[in-house]
Write an enzyme that holds these catalytic residues in place. Structure first.
Site, mmCIF file in Angstrom:
data_model
loop_
_atom_site.group_PDB
_atom_site.id
_atom_site.type_symbol
_atom_site.label_atom_id
_atom_site.label_comp_id
_atom_site.label_asym_id
_atom_site.label_seq_id
_atom_site.Cartn_x
_atom_site.Cartn_y
_atom_site.Cartn_z
ATOM 1 N N CYS A 1 43.708 33.921 47.702
ATOM 2 C CA CYS A 1 44.325 34.098 46.655
ATOM 3 C C CYS A 1 44.290 35.340 46.127
ATOM 4 O O CYS A 1 43.369 36.268 45.765
ATOM 5 C CB CYS A 1 42.430 33.062 45.122
ATOM 6 S SG CYS A 1 42.792 33.067 43.987
ATOM 7 N N CYS B 1 42.944 36.739 42.546
ATOM 8 C CA CYS B 1 41.835 36.821 42.961
ATOM 9 C C CYS B 1 40.355 37.970 43.994
ATOM 10 O O CYS B 1 40.146 38.561 42.898
ATOM 11 C CB CYS B 1 40.816 35.861 42.996
ATOM 12 S SG CYS B 1 41.983 34.163 42.995
ATOM 13 N N ASP B 2 41.618 38.383 45.236
ATOM 14 C CA ASP B 2 41.035 39.675 45.962
ATOM 15 C C ASP B 2 41.610 40.859 45.994
ATOM 16 O O ASP B 2 41.623 41.706 46.107
ATOM 17 C CB ASP B 2 41.280 38.737 47.093
ATOM 18 C CG ASP B 2 39.871 37.664 46.847
ATOM 19 O OD1 ASP B 2 38.560 37.523 45.897
ATOM 20 O OD2 ASP B 2 40.357 36.361 47.594
#
Ligand code: NDP
Length: 306
Positions: free
Chosen positions: A131, A134-135
């Site tokens: 992701c 997200c990261d």
């Protein structure tokens, strides 16, 4: 005995619950991951009525809306088994709790596809993630590679470019299937390099990722020196529960549904990314549409006393 058990906690599930609640059906929403895949969208620019909202904020709104009804119960946990009974369906949770419902809507979504190259599993969580949006935050000032050519990869590259030093967008073709909106966004970034017509063949590293090997040399080297590898090559529908109960799948592995979101099993419906509906166009808008149709079909089914 609930009227309907909605398995999943993503957009399709929450939308279905809003509708079943207003149909005055006793509803339980059960799932493992609150918000589902929608949580990974940094910026949702195509949810009508909101010019720009983040995936997590949108999911929070859905959840609050669904849970504003007294007849919606919300359970967070893994459903291990769904079985047919004389009255309906028996659902068994991982902690051995059970519950019964007259109908089921599977809105189980999908899981990120893995590439299956050497080093991928070994460095999972140590530089390899699934992701980018997200990261990316953890890779401030670093060099990273994003793999894929769909919305997830191209949006991921655009978001990563806001914090990373350099982003390599590695894609096996020379054209992207992503929305032109996102392609324009990455084109605007001067720290994104396109590595096209190229496959990643190995993740290398020591304790953590240090590089990505390519099948075609790029700028004279077969290795990109990167600290992070974000694999964004699509998703696989989460069909183990519906498959076990006998739901027919389509040729792409999604639960086969008709226009009413009915599956091949009476009393079982499906909605969202896991279904074959909406021409496999996995979007918030289509998931919401399918969730509402599934809820309407549950209502009709129970009214007819089938
Ligand atoms: P997609 O299936 O759309 O794209 C997957 C990409 O990965 C494709 O470019 C594909 O290449 C590539 N790929 C697949 N398998 C391999 C492999 N083995 N090796 C190398 N490359 C591979 O997945 P996404 O996750 O991008 O999107 C899924 C759905 O979610 C879509 O409907 C998308 O629109 C939606 N979405 C919407 C967003 C938004 O609106 N904000 C954000 C993110 C996703 P090829 O093109 O060659 O097939």
């Amino acid at each position: 005995m609930k009227d309907v058990a909605i398995v999943g906690l993503g957009c399709a599930a929450y939308t279905a619950a809003v509708y079943t609640a207003r149909y005055k059906l006793d509803t339980v929403l059960i799932g493992e991951v609150e918000g589902g895949m929608g949580m990974s969208a940094a910026e949702v620019g195509n949810w009508p009525g909101n010019i720009d909202i983040s995936g997590p904020d949108l999911m929070e709104n859905y959840k609050n809306h669904a849970l504003s009804f007294e007849n919606v119960e919300h359970k967070v946990g893994r459903v291990e088994k769904v079985e047919k009974t004389d009255e309906g369906f028996l659902l068994t949770m991982q902690n051995s709790d059970t519950l019964e419902a007259r109908t089921v809507i599977f809105a189980t979504g999908s899981n990120k596809r893995h590439l299956g190259i050497p080093g991928e599993e070994e460095f999972s969580g140590k530089g390899v993630t699934y992701c980018a949006t997200c990261d990316a935050f953890f890779y401030r000032g670093k060099d990273v590679a994003v793999l894929g050519g769909g919305d997830s990869a191209v949006e991921g590259a655009a978001i990563a470019a806001q914090v990373a030093n350099k982003v390599y967008l590695v894609h096996r073709k020379d054209t992207f299937r992503a929305e032109p909106y996102w392609v324009d966004k990455v084109n605007e970034k001067d720290n994104v390099e396109f590595v096209l017509n190229t496959n990643a063949i190995e993740v290398i590293g020591d304790q953590k990722v240090t590089g990505l090997k390519l099948d075609t040399p790029w700028n004279g080297s077969d290795t990109l020196n990167v600290d992070g590898v974000f694999i964004e090559i699509g998703s696989i529908p989460a069909v183990s529960l519906p498959k076990n109960i006998g739901c027919t799948l389509d040729d792409r592995g999604h639960i086969l549904v008709d226009d009413a979101m009915k599956t091949s099993i009476q009393g079982v419906f499906a909605a969202g990314d896991v279904s074959s509906g909406s021409n496999h166009f996995a979007q918030f808008a289509t998931a919401a549409g399918e969730g509402s149709v599934a809820a309407n079909s549950v209502f009709n089914y129970l009214q007819a006393g089938e």
